[in-house]
Design a protein around this motif. Structure first.
Motif, mmCIF file in Angstrom:
data_model
loop_
_atom_site.group_PDB
_atom_site.id
_atom_site.type_symbol
_atom_site.label_atom_id
_atom_site.label_comp_id
_atom_site.label_asym_id
_atom_site.label_seq_id
_atom_site.Cartn_x
_atom_site.Cartn_y
_atom_site.Cartn_z
ATOM 1 N N THR A 142 0.850 -1.186 0.000
ATOM 2 C CA THR A 142 0.000 0.000 0.000
ATOM 3 C C THR A 142 0.889 1.241 0.000
ATOM 4 N N HIS A 143 0.675 2.124 -0.952
ATOM 5 C CA HIS A 143 1.524 3.312 -1.083
ATOM 6 C C HIS A 143 0.963 4.533 -0.366
ATOM 7 N N GLU A 144 -0.364 4.587 -0.208
ATOM 8 C CA GLU A 144 -0.969 5.740 0.457
ATOM 9 C C GLU A 144 -2.337 5.343 0.986
ATOM 10 N N VAL A 145 -2.729 5.991 2.076
ATOM 11 C CA VAL A 145 -3.999 5.682 2.731
ATOM 12 C C VAL A 145 -4.821 6.960 2.842
ATOM 13 N N LYS A 146 -6.060 6.903 2.368
ATOM 14 C CA LYS A 146 -6.944 8.072 2.350
ATOM 15 C C LYS A 146 -7.712 8.195 3.654
ATOM 16 N N ASP A 147 -7.800 9.412 4.179
ATOM 17 C CA ASP A 147 -8.573 9.683 5.387
ATOM 18 C C ASP A 147 -8.876 11.180 5.433
ATOM 19 N N HIS A 148 -10.147 11.539 5.289
ATOM 20 C CA HIS A 148 -10.534 12.940 5.235
ATOM 21 C C HIS A 148 -11.127 13.443 6.556
ATOM 22 N N THR A 149 -10.733 12.840 7.683
ATOM 23 C CA THR A 149 -11.268 13.248 8.974
ATOM 24 C C THR A 149 -10.542 14.483 9.502
ATOM 25 N N LEU A 150 -11.184 15.132 10.462
ATOM 26 C CA LEU A 150 -10.588 16.303 11.105
ATOM 27 C C LEU A 150 -9.247 15.958 11.743
ATOM 28 N N ALA A 151 -9.153 14.794 12.356
ATOM 29 C CA ALA A 151 -7.901 14.402 13.018
ATOM 30 C C ALA A 151 -6.754 14.337 12.017
ATOM 31 N N THR A 152 -7.030 13.798 10.827
ATOM 32 C CA THR A 152 -5.980 13.735 9.807
ATOM 33 C C THR A 152 -5.606 15.135 9.341
ATOM 34 N N TYR A 153 -6.606 15.997 9.158
ATOM 35 C CA TYR A 153 -6.304 17.377 8.773
ATOM 36 C C TYR A 153 -5.381 18.039 9.795
ATOM 37 N N GLU A 154 -5.709 17.928 11.064
ATOM 38 C CA GLU A 154 -4.901 18.604 12.082
ATOM 39 C C GLU A 154 -3.490 18.041 12.140
ATOM 40 N N ARG A 155 -3.364 16.716 12.017
ATOM 41 C CA ARG A 155 -2.016 16.123 12.019
ATOM 42 C C ARG A 155 -1.215 16.560 10.799
ATOM 43 N N GLN A 156 -1.825 16.467 9.624
ATOM 44 C CA GLN A 156 -1.072 16.777 8.413
ATOM 45 C C GLN A 156 -0.847 18.274 8.239
ATOM 46 N N ARG A 157 -1.758 19.092 8.732
ATOM 47 C CA ARG A 157 -1.540 20.535 8.695
ATOM 48 C C ARG A 157 -0.301 20.893 9.516
ATOM 49 N N ALA A 158 -0.151 20.264 10.675
ATOM 50 C CA ALA A 158 1.035 20.509 11.500
ATOM 51 C C ALA A 158 2.305 20.048 10.785
ATOM 52 N N GLU A 159 2.208 18.913 10.085
ATOM 53 C CA GLU A 159 3.370 18.405 9.342
ATOM 54 C C GLU A 159 3.738 19.340 8.197
ATOM 55 N N SER A 160 2.739 19.815 7.476
ATOM 56 C CA SER A 160 3.004 20.746 6.377
ATOM 57 C C SER A 160 3.569 22.063 6.902
ATOM 58 N N ASP A 161 2.997 22.561 7.993
ATOM 59 C CA ASP A 161 3.477 23.816 8.575
ATOM 60 C C ASP A 161 4.924 23.704 9.025
ATOM 61 N N ALA A 162 5.289 22.538 9.578
ATOM 62 C CA ALA A 162 6.659 22.352 10.061
ATOM 63 C C ALA A 162 7.669 22.465 8.924
ATOM 64 N N LEU A 163 7.260 22.071 7.723
ATOM 65 C CA LEU A 163 8.156 22.119 6.568
ATOM 66 C C LEU A 163 8.048 23.428 5.799
ATOM 67 N N LEU A 164 6.834 23.853 5.510
ATOM 68 C CA LEU A 164 6.627 24.979 4.602
ATOM 69 C C LEU A 164 6.303 26.289 5.310
ATOM 70 N N GLY A 165 5.809 26.219 6.536
ATOM 71 C CA GLY A 165 5.537 27.433 7.293
ATOM 72 C C GLY A 165 4.685 28.416 6.517
ATOM 73 N N ASP A 166 5.090 29.691 6.563
ATOM 74 C CA ASP A 166 4.283 30.712 5.889
ATOM 75 C C ASP A 166 4.519 30.778 4.386
ATOM 76 N N ARG A 167 5.336 29.848 3.851
ATOM 77 C CA ARG A 167 5.468 29.774 2.395
ATOM 78 C C ARG A 167 4.296 29.028 1.758
ATOM 79 N N LEU A 168 3.513 28.332 2.577
ATOM 80 C CA LEU A 168 2.352 27.602 2.063
ATOM 81 C C LEU A 168 1.208 28.579 1.815
ATOM 82 N N ASP A 169 0.783 28.667 0.563
ATOM 83 C CA ASP A 169 -0.300 29.574 0.180
ATOM 84 C C ASP A 169 -1.649 28.876 0.094
ATOM 85 N N LEU A 170 -1.637 27.633 -0.375
ATOM 86 C CA LEU A 170 -2.868 26.912 -0.694
ATOM 87 C C LEU A 170 -2.822 25.519 -0.081
ATOM 88 N N TYR A 171 -3.875 25.151 0.663
ATOM 89 C CA TYR A 171 -3.961 23.813 1.240
ATOM 90 C C TYR A 171 -5.260 23.189 0.753
#
Length: 323
Positions: A111-140
């Motif tokens: 399995t290469h990727e697992v789909k999950d559109h729950t709030l918990a996944t959003y909050e976890r992945q938003r934190a992961e994206s922020d840690a890497l891209l910070g304020d350079r992220l324009d569109l999520y």
């Protein structure tokens, strides 16, 4: 909206973006991948390749760059590149949440990727994206919304996304599958405090899969920026894999099948940004010729014969192997 930055751009290629799905991880479903990447797909090799593509794209006028949490290390590679260019303020950076990369840098994972559109996944992945891209992220963007996605009805998630939007982040969604049009229309109806939640939509549209066009036109008319992905149909419209009709028209124009396939999408009046998924700088250069392809009515009529029934198209896509 961040895409307003592109409104005043004058280069022919400013509305072509670079998607990093093919180079952020060693395995993907694109045809011809062995030829594109070879055997060495180490993290550092693909990091270098990604940076070379980003350099080439920016130098040739590309101003939108698209990643995702599930594209392996795409956000990390993009962040590395951005961190060495702190003054770069004329680009738009987008990423997506909703799929988790699970292949652990292997091309033969079960399995290469697992789909999950729950709030918990959003909050976890938003934190992961922020840690890497910070304020350079324009569109999520919510990754691959389908009509049955809980992301279309989860009011708590909508409130959190609206909160992010109020803080300056543009909120969008992408679609996939034979019912893209239904998903787009359902998403257009999502509001928070009477205001539309989504400001962008990213959908598959190409010479083989045209079914989302009416809904994308509606999204454009509603004020959303439309981003088009999979313009090469995962390699089915490029090089030796292209249909004979496309090969013939490419020969007439003196350009590659890929440039013609991209040009078909660029000419759609609702298409705001059209993604190249190039894995090599040569592919990118060929893709960017799409900006100068001039197709006549006869050629467009012949290309229109390539369209497939949506379920047949997506069934075939689902059978493409990860390699």
């Amino acid at each position: 909206m961040p895409f307003a930055r592109l409104a005043n751009a004058t280069t022919p290629t400013c509305h072509i973006g670079l998607g990093l799905a093919a180079v952020g991880r060693p395995g993907y479903i694109n045809l011809g991948r062995d030829e594109d990447l070879g055997d060495d797909r180490s993290v550092e090799t693909l990091r270098t390749r990604t940076h070379e593509l980003l350099d080439a794209a920016y130098a040739q006028g590309v101003r939108y760059f698209d990643a995702a949490r599930s594209y392996g290390r795409s956000e990390e590679f993009l962040a590395d590149w951005l961190n060495t260019r702190p003054g770069l303020d004329d680009i738009v950076v987008g990423s997506k949440w909703g799929y988790t990369y699970t292949a652990d840098w292997s091309t033969d994972a079960e399995t290469h990727e697992v789909k999950d559109h729950t709030l918990a996944t959003y909050e976890r992945q938003r934190a992961e994206s922020d840690a890497l891209l910070g304020d350079r992220l324009d569109l999520y963007q919510i990754h691959s919304v389908t009509p049955d996605s809980p992301a279309l009805t989860d009011k708590e998630l909508h409130a959190k996304l609206a909160e992010a939007a109020a803080q300056g982040l543009t909120i969008g969604f992408s679609t996939s599958g034979p019912a893209q049009a239904d998903a787009i229309r359902a998403a257009l109806a999502v509001t928070v405090d009477g205001e539309p939640l989504f400001r962008t939509v990213q959908s598959t549209y190409n010479a083989l899969e045209t079914s989302a066009a009416p809904a994308l036109a509606e999204a454009h008319d509603a004020g959303l920026t439309v981003i088009v992905k999979e313009t090469m149909a995962n390699g089915r419209l490029a090089g030796s894999h292209a249909p004979d009709v496309l090969k013939g028209i490419a020969e007439e124009t003196g350009l590659g099948c890929d440039a013609v396939a991209l040009a078909v999408v660029l000419r759609q009046p609702w298409a705001g940004v059209v993604l190249s998924g190039a894995a090599t700088t040569n592919q990118l250069a060929s893709n960017l010729h799409a900006a100068v392809v001039d197709l006549d009515d006869d050629q467009l009529t012949r290309l229109a014969t390539l369209a497939e029934e949506p379920r047949a198209y997506w069934e075939r896509r689902g059978q493409l192997p990860w390699h």
